[in-house]
Design a protein around this motif. Structure first.
Motif, PDB file in Angstrom:
ATOM      1  N   ARG A   1     -14.049-112.553  37.690  1.00 28.38           N
ATOM      2  CA  ARG A   1     -13.878-112.693  36.241  1.00 28.38           C
ATOM      3  C   ARG A   1     -14.625-113.951  35.801  1.00 28.38           C
ATOM      4  O   ARG A   1     -14.486-115.018  36.411  1.00 28.38           O
TER       5      ARG A   1
ATOM      6  N   TRP B   1     -17.470-110.321  35.653  1.00 30.44           N
ATOM      7  CA  TRP B   1     -16.791-109.544  34.615  1.00 30.44           C
ATOM      8  C   TRP B   1     -16.614-110.398  33.361  1.00 30.44           C
ATOM      9  O   TRP B   1     -16.113-111.530  33.444  1.00 30.44           O
TER      10      TRP B   1
ATOM     11  N   MET C   1     -10.153-105.481  34.667  1.00 37.49           N
ATOM     12  CA  MET C   1     -10.947-104.595  35.507  1.00 37.49           C
ATOM     13  C   MET C   1     -10.084-103.994  36.618  1.00 37.49           C
ATOM     14  O   MET C   1      -9.190-104.646  37.158  1.00 37.49           O
TER      15      MET C   1
ATOM     16  N   ASP D   1     -13.894 -99.866  38.291  1.00 34.52           N
ATOM     17  CA  ASP D   1     -14.924-100.861  37.997  1.00 34.52           C
ATOM     18  C   ASP D   1     -15.425-101.531  39.278  1.00 34.52           C
ATOM     19  O   ASP D   1     -16.632-101.722  39.462  1.00 34.52           O
ATOM     20  N   TYR D   2     -14.512-101.878  40.169  1.00 33.20           N
ATOM     21  CA  TYR D   2     -14.904-102.507  41.432  1.00 33.20           C
ATOM     22  C   TYR D   2     -15.657-101.532  42.326  1.00 33.20           C
ATOM     23  O   TYR D   2     -16.655-101.892  42.955  1.00 33.20           O
TER      24      TYR D   2
ATOM     25  N   CYS E   1      -6.061-108.542  36.288  1.00 29.39           N
ATOM     26  CA  CYS E   1      -6.857-107.349  36.562  1.00 29.39           C
ATOM     27  C   CYS E   1      -5.963-106.289  37.211  1.00 29.39           C
ATOM     28  O   CYS E   1      -4.762-106.508  37.386  1.00 29.39           O
TER      29      CYS E   1
ATOM     30  N   THR F   1     -17.453-101.796  29.595  1.00 24.78           N
ATOM     31  CA  THR F   1     -17.806-103.190  29.859  1.00 24.78           C
ATOM     32  C   THR F   1     -18.280-103.377  31.289  1.00 24.78           C
ATOM     33  O   THR F   1     -19.274-104.066  31.547  1.00 24.78           O
ATOM     34  N   ALA F   2     -17.574-102.763  32.235  1.00 25.21           N
ATOM     35  CA  ALA F   2     -17.972-102.877  33.641  1.00 25.21           C
ATOM     36  C   ALA F   2     -19.326-102.228  33.882  1.00 25.21           C
ATOM     37  O   ALA F   2     -20.181-102.778  34.597  1.00 25.21           O
TER      38      ALA F   2
ATOM     39  N   THR G   1     -22.002-104.485  32.624  1.00 25.75           N
ATOM     40  CA  THR G   1     -22.171-105.645  33.498  1.00 25.75           C
ATOM     41  C   THR G   1     -22.953-105.278  34.748  1.00 25.75           C
ATOM     42  O   THR G   1     -23.886-105.996  35.151  1.00 25.75           O
TER      43      THR G   1
END
Length: 679
Positions: A243, A275, A280, A284-285, A322, A384-385, A388
């Motif tokens: 983050r 992030w 998240m 996302d990961y 998260c 958002t992820a 990024t």
């Protein structure tokens, strides 16, 4: 120089360990009694392939504040209790713990920092109280036991790493505290005193044959200390998912930003996936792992993987905010387990919700013991992820060939209603070839069918004609006028597709030749992240071989013409190399319209090279590097007839080269060498 206590600083066994726990108010199962050993003494043979590091003595480091502290002793106690309850400790080897030695710490840290940590053990209670504001400014707390705990924590990770690096164990989990990844070479900070993982990596490089190490840091905070330790070192690849919030989340600043990629010789060997907000989760990961972590890690090819395993991105952790689940950590561990021949060390970092850290650590332990990750439902990264990861891919593609920004482009929320432009245009070409020349779709097998379906067409007379043309190309050129350069809106009525092969196809049919039209521009992959998909190069080669064996060779054609356009020419040469005998026997002409791509001859076999020189025609733009005086004479001998085209735009090369292509092919098929003008 070795400290005087280096041969005796080991876990004091069940009685002493329990005593430490009770002193601080925490009951825990005793850590196993071990035999004193120095770090240079290898572990004895054992059937176990996984090691655990744990000592209740590290519980002694605790806050004197009545309000307690997030980095509490219970963190490792709860993890150890859960492992014992599951009887996992009976399937592992206990790795003896001992304190880090000064020469080891100095591989990363300054002597001044070493002295500061050593001095803590000699502070009086009043001095600790008086210095509270100073240490609070560094996000630290101290007590007399801090020095011992910090040295044990670092030493435990060192010996876990050495055991794996030496091949004594396959994997190891160091359940240690205080954590380490914020400790910089010159300063302790962020609950960390020594950088456990960084020191362990340096000791491994110094004492074993292993030199290339991947450090994957999934703690919710950026490991500023670890990146700082290796920022200019290409032997250690540091990847952090954390983050960031524009540099406003701890440890703050731009060092954890996506453009912080290392410096000097280490440029490109620091990879930050920052992030921009909280919240998240697994999708996302996993998306970041699929698109960034695993491609770069595979390209780097580490000899050892060390995970800075902070569990403060876990669901329920109030500091991280998260939502990574134990299953998410299990899947990430499983993917990393495919690297470095399975050599992996997991070192505990942060994680402050006791339930979350326990369940997450337990899930990781199950994987390193040989378990499979649990099934997960549909995973779709949030907007958002995805954005990024795409931005990181754009940055890291400067340094890593395996990272494709195009493959990471975020999809809008209307993706389920949308059709990609390439797919629409491929279908248009399919319709055009069908309606104009009655061409049919060629079925493929396996993954080639999935990636190239509706892109390979043949004329209905493919098995009847004496002459067959195999045309291999990629996608056409899309020309789009913008209504606004600010909004990037396309002015549809003034946009069009340029199909460079349109006139060539018309000529082939006018001559009465059969045609096999192969578009090697692939569809996007939806491969599972748990598998290793074939590369695009492998898929294209497979498709070419399948078409040659099952269509070209089974046809009645006695003369074959191979035509390649742009980057697809490379796969035409692969076909020639892999089917040399049958190609030499039946192919009368090889035409390549190279554009600005590189040019290569077939493999160095005399008969193949001689045949190729007599059968080859290559059209290149006038400004291709091959026309430089020092290259030209050599390449003319390798590639036969070479035509310099007064055109630099790839899209028009085929059109301008077509008259010469026609003349060359007709001459080859008639059995006489054309008198081509080479310029």
């Amino acid at each position: 120089m070795i400290d005087s206590d280096s041969m005796m600083d080991v876990d004091s066994g069940p009685v002493a360990s329990t005593s430490h726990a009770q002193t601080n108010g925490y009951a825990s199962p005793p850590s196993p009694r071990v035999v004193p050993r120095a770090s240079s003494v290898p572990l004895q043979p054992s059937d176990a392939t996984v090691g655990l590091v744990y000592s209740a003595e590290m519980v002694s480091h605790c806050s004197m504040s009545p309000l307690g502290h997030p980095e509490a002793p219970e963190r490792i106690v709860r993890i150890w209790n859960a492992i014992v309850a599951k009887h996992y400790h009976l399937r592992t080897r206990s790795i003896p713990i001992r304190p880090v030695l000064k020469p080891e710490a100095l591989l990363v840290h300054s002597e001044e920092l070493w002295d500061k940590v050593e001095a803590i053990q000699h502070m009086s209670t009043q001095e600790i109280i008086d210095s509270e504001a100073f240490y609070d400014h560094l996000s630290l707390y101290v007590c007399q036991a801090t020095t011992r705990s910090a040295r044990l924590s670092c030493g435990g990770v060192i010996d876990a790493s050495l055991a794996v690096a030496r091949g004594e164990l396959k994997k190891a989990f160091a359940i240690v505290r205080p954590p380490g990844h914020h400790a910089e070479p010159e300063e302790h900070m962020g609950f960390c005193f020594f950088n456990n993982v960084a020191v362990a990596a340096r000791v491994v490089q110094q004492k074993t044959k292993i030199k290339k190490i991947l450090i994957l840091d999934w703690d919710v905070h950026h490991g500023n200390g670890t990146q700082r330790a290796f920022n200019d070192d290409p032997s250690v690849l540091y990847i952090s998912i954390h983050r960031y919030e524009g540099g406003n989340f701890y440890p703050c600043g731009t060092f954890g930003g996506l453009q912080s990629c290392g410096e000097g010789a280490g440029l490109g060997y620091s990879v930050n996936i920052p992030w921009p907000e909280a919240g998240m989760g697994d999708a996302d990961y996993i998306h970041a792992f699929q698109k960034i972590v695993m491609p770069i890690a595979t390209e780097f090819a580490p000899e050892l993987v060390i995970i800075s395993a902070g569990f403060d991105a876990a669901a329920g952790d109030e500091l991280g905010e998260c939502f990574v689940s134990p299953a998410g950590y299990a899947h990430m561990t499983y993917m990393l387990g495919g690297l470095a021949g399975g050599r992996m060390v997991v070192a505990l970092e942060g994680g402050y919700n006791l339930d979350s850290i326990t369940n997450s650590a337990l899930a990781v332990t199950e994987i390193i013991l040989g378990g499979s990750p649990p099934e997960m439902g549909s995973l779709v990264a949030n907007e958002t992820a995805a954005e990024t990861v795409w931005l990181v891919a754009r940055e890291q593609s400067k340094y890593w060939k395996s990272v494709s920004p195009k493959a990471c482009e975020p999809q809008e929320d209307v993706a389920s209603l949308a059709f990609s432009i390439p797919e629409i245009l491929k279908l248009h070409r399919q319709h055009y070839l069908y309606s104009e020349y009655d061409m049919m779709q060629v079925p493929l097998m396996g993954d080639s069918e999935h990636r190239f379906s509706a892109q390979i067409m043949c004329t209905p007379d493919i098995f009847q004609k004496d002459t067959l043309v195999l045309l291999v190309h990629e996608f056409g050129n899309l020309r789009a006028d913008m209504a606004s350069s600010v909004s990037c809106d396309v002015q549809v009525e003034r946009s069009y597709l340029i199909d460079s092969s349109k006139q060539l196809v018309a000529w082939v049919r006018a001559e009465g030749y059969s045609l096999l039209d192969v578009n090697l521009y692939p569809k996007p992959s939806d491969e599972s992240y748990g598998q290793r998909p074939k590369s695009l190069g492998e898929l294209r080669k497979d498709a070419m071989i399948y078409l040659w064996d099952n269509y070209v060779q089974l046809s009645n054609a006695t003369t074959i013409v191979l035509v390649g356009h742009g980057p697809a020419c490379s796969y035409l040469m692969d076909l020639i190399d892999m089917r040399a005998t049958s190609v030499v026997k039946s192919v009368k002409a090889v035409v390549q319209v190279i554009g600005h791509s590189s040019l290569r001859p077939p493999k160095p076999v005399f008969e193949l090279r001689e045949w190729y020189r007599s059968a080859s025609f290559v059209a290149l733009p006038f400004n291709h590097p091959i026309w430089s005086p020092e290259v030209r004479s050599k390449e003319l001998k390798r590639h036969g007839t070479m035509q310099r085209i007064d055109e630099e735009r790839s899209v028009k090369l085929m059109i301008k080269a077509l008259p010469a292509i026609k003349a060359f092919v007709k001459a080859q098929l008639s059995g006489s060498q054309a008198d081509m003008q080479i310029s």
